[in-house]
Design a protein around this motif. Sequence first.
Motif, PDB file in Angstrom:
ATOM      1  N   UNK A 106      12.321  59.977  57.664  1.00 48.94           N
ATOM      2  CA  UNK A 106      13.163  60.998  57.010  1.00 48.94           C
ATOM      3  C   UNK A 106      13.669  62.049  57.987  1.00 48.94           C
ATOM      4  N   UNK A 107      13.159  62.030  59.222  1.00 45.41           N
ATOM      5  CA  UNK A 107      13.558  63.039  60.210  1.00 45.41           C
ATOM      6  C   UNK A 107      15.036  62.906  60.557  1.00 45.41           C
ATOM      7  N   UNK A 108      15.645  64.029  60.915  1.00 43.36           N
ATOM      8  CA  UNK A 108      17.080  64.037  61.183  1.00 43.36           C
ATOM      9  C   UNK A 108      17.470  63.507  62.543  1.00 43.36           C
ATOM     10  N   UNK A 109      16.560  63.580  63.509  1.00 47.59           N
ATOM     11  CA  UNK A 109      16.871  63.114  64.862  1.00 47.59           C
ATOM     12  C   UNK A 109      15.575  62.798  65.603  1.00 47.59           C
ATOM     13  N   UNK A 110      15.714  62.293  66.821  1.00 49.13           N
ATOM     14  CA  UNK A 110      14.540  61.875  67.586  1.00 49.13           C
ATOM     15  C   UNK A 110      13.671  63.051  68.020  1.00 49.13           C
ATOM     16  N   UNK A 111      14.274  64.205  68.209  1.00 48.76           N
ATOM     17  CA  UNK A 111      13.491  65.380  68.577  1.00 48.76           C
ATOM     18  C   UNK A 111      12.512  65.731  67.456  1.00 48.76           C
ATOM     19  N   UNK A 112      12.975  65.622  66.210  1.00 49.74           N
ATOM     20  CA  UNK A 112      12.100  65.890  65.076  1.00 49.74           C
ATOM     21  C   UNK A 112      10.976  64.864  64.992  1.00 49.74           C
ATOM     22  N   UNK A 113      11.300  63.605  65.302  1.00 50.43           N
ATOM     23  CA  UNK A 113      10.268  62.561  65.304  1.00 50.43           C
ATOM     24  C   UNK A 113       9.219  62.861  66.370  1.00 50.43           C
ATOM     25  N   UNK A 114       9.669  63.243  67.563  1.00 49.16           N
ATOM     26  CA  UNK A 114       8.738  63.547  68.649  1.00 49.16           C
ATOM     27  C   UNK A 114       7.820  64.709  68.290  1.00 49.16           C
ATOM     28  N   UNK A 115       8.339  65.695  67.560  1.00 44.30           N
ATOM     29  CA  UNK A 115       7.517  66.842  67.152  1.00 44.30           C
ATOM     30  C   UNK A 115       6.392  66.416  66.212  1.00 44.30           C
ATOM     31  N   UNK A 116       6.646  65.390  65.404  1.00 43.57           N
ATOM     32  CA  UNK A 116       5.621  64.911  64.485  1.00 43.57           C
ATOM     33  C   UNK A 116       4.404  64.366  65.233  1.00 43.57           C
ATOM     34  N   UNK A 117       4.644  63.842  66.449  1.00 37.82           N
ATOM     35  CA  UNK A 117       3.571  63.202  67.209  1.00 37.82           C
ATOM     36  C   UNK A 117       3.057  64.074  68.355  1.00 37.82           C
ATOM     37  N   UNK A 118       3.560  65.293  68.430  1.00 35.60           N
ATOM     38  CA  UNK A 118       3.250  66.154  69.572  1.00 35.60           C
ATOM     39  C   UNK A 118       1.753  66.388  69.747  1.00 35.60           C
ATOM     40  N   UNK A 119       1.043  66.571  68.676  1.00 35.96           N
ATOM     41  CA  UNK A 119      -0.388  66.900  68.755  1.00 35.96           C
ATOM     42  C   UNK A 119      -1.290  65.717  68.439  1.00 35.96           C
ATOM     43  N   UNK A 120      -0.711  64.535  68.375  1.00 41.06           N
ATOM     44  CA  UNK A 120      -1.515  63.332  68.075  1.00 41.06           C
ATOM     45  C   UNK A 120      -1.897  62.628  69.375  1.00 41.06           C
ATOM     46  N   UNK A 121      -3.183  62.414  69.559  1.00 41.53           N
ATOM     47  CA  UNK A 121      -3.656  61.703  70.748  1.00 41.53           C
ATOM     48  C   UNK A 121      -3.581  60.213  70.470  1.00 41.53           C
ATOM     49  N   UNK A 122      -2.745  59.522  71.223  1.00 43.54           N
ATOM     50  CA  UNK A 122      -2.534  58.096  70.987  1.00 43.54           C
ATOM     51  C   UNK A 122      -3.716  57.288  71.510  1.00 43.54           C
ATOM     52  N   UNK A 123      -4.057  56.200  70.826  1.00 40.85           N
ATOM     53  CA  UNK A 123      -5.103  55.306  71.359  1.00 40.85           C
ATOM     54  C   UNK A 123      -4.661  54.692  72.670  1.00 40.85           C
ATOM     55  N   UNK A 124      -5.627  54.198  73.433  1.00 39.56           N
ATOM     56  CA  UNK A 124      -5.324  53.612  74.741  1.00 39.56           C
ATOM     57  C   UNK A 124      -5.804  52.172  74.788  1.00 39.56           C
ATOM     58  N   UNK A 125      -4.962  51.297  75.282  1.00 37.93           N
ATOM     59  CA  UNK A 125      -5.320  49.877  75.418  1.00 37.93           C
ATOM     60  C   UNK A 125      -5.528  49.541  76.887  1.00 37.93           C
TER      61      UNK A 125
END
Length: 324
Positions: A305-324
């Motif tokens: 639902x985000x308006x642009x990619x910057x908004x999408x990136x903000x959603x994940x800013x504080x999420x620590x991604x798993x590592x493979x």
Amino acid sequence: MKLQQLRYIWEVARHDLNVSATAQSLYTSQPGVSKQIRLLEDELGVEVFARSGKHLTHITPAGEKIIALAGEVLSQTQNIKRVAKEFSDERKGSLDIATTHTQARYALPKVINQFIEGYPDVSLHMHQGTPMQIAEMANDGVVDFAIATEALELFGNLVMLPCYTWNRSVVVPKGHPLAQVKKLTLQALAEYPIVTYVFGFTGRSQLDQAFQQADLQPNVVFTAADSDVIKTYVRLGLGVGIVASMAHDAVQDADLVALDASHLFADSCTKIGIRSSTFIRGYMYRFIESFAPHLTKDLVMAAMAAGNRQEVELLFKDIELPRH
């Protein structure tokens, strides 16, 4: 104007203006395709395709815009069908995924096995290709998801969901001089012929950038898109291999030594790319979360639902991604 006519012009464009191949893929006749395209052009009052005799030569400027809109219409008709199926039987349907060899071979098997067990009535199709090819398939609505590290950002219609980060290992035969080095360096690597990924595959750009920043010229003697092919040629003595760390299996690759190279190269991030107009069915959300547990339904819905990619990136800013 008929939906069938829009599908014909869309598919002809996808098949590089080859009407015969288009007709074959749609299980219809070549004259029938040509006739319906002409009828559509007559109705619109413009040519979608330029011609030389009976052959289509290129897409006209008007045709470019019409075909793009036709793609959107066809995508929305698919969404209408998906909405209906979601309410009629939420556990039946199909899921098309496009991905690279590394993801298909090393990252996805367990997820796909669990998904098929949980959704036996969902038909799952995997399409393999280059990052550019699979990103284009998702962008055009040919597949539901594209899973890759490279190329997704080149297509503006794709919403990119970060899944996990990963890095590289150097693989060498047992007894190789590099296996005795306490801490691997780029300088040491540059002294040997290198076998690694084709440019544009599996984070190859980070590899090249690291050598460039160190003012070193790597001696890349062989490249491939397939991690298993790279390891095969390492075994043959062609050079030292640089592969995604997940591509080294301690059991199957017991004859090779894997040297951690994560301190030499920047991390790469694998993402799921989804066309922004896609209607995501319940089992699709489940697949996404199985592959990347932090990608909950609520988070994916917010990203879509985000308006642009910057908004999408903000959603994940504080999420620590798993590592493979």
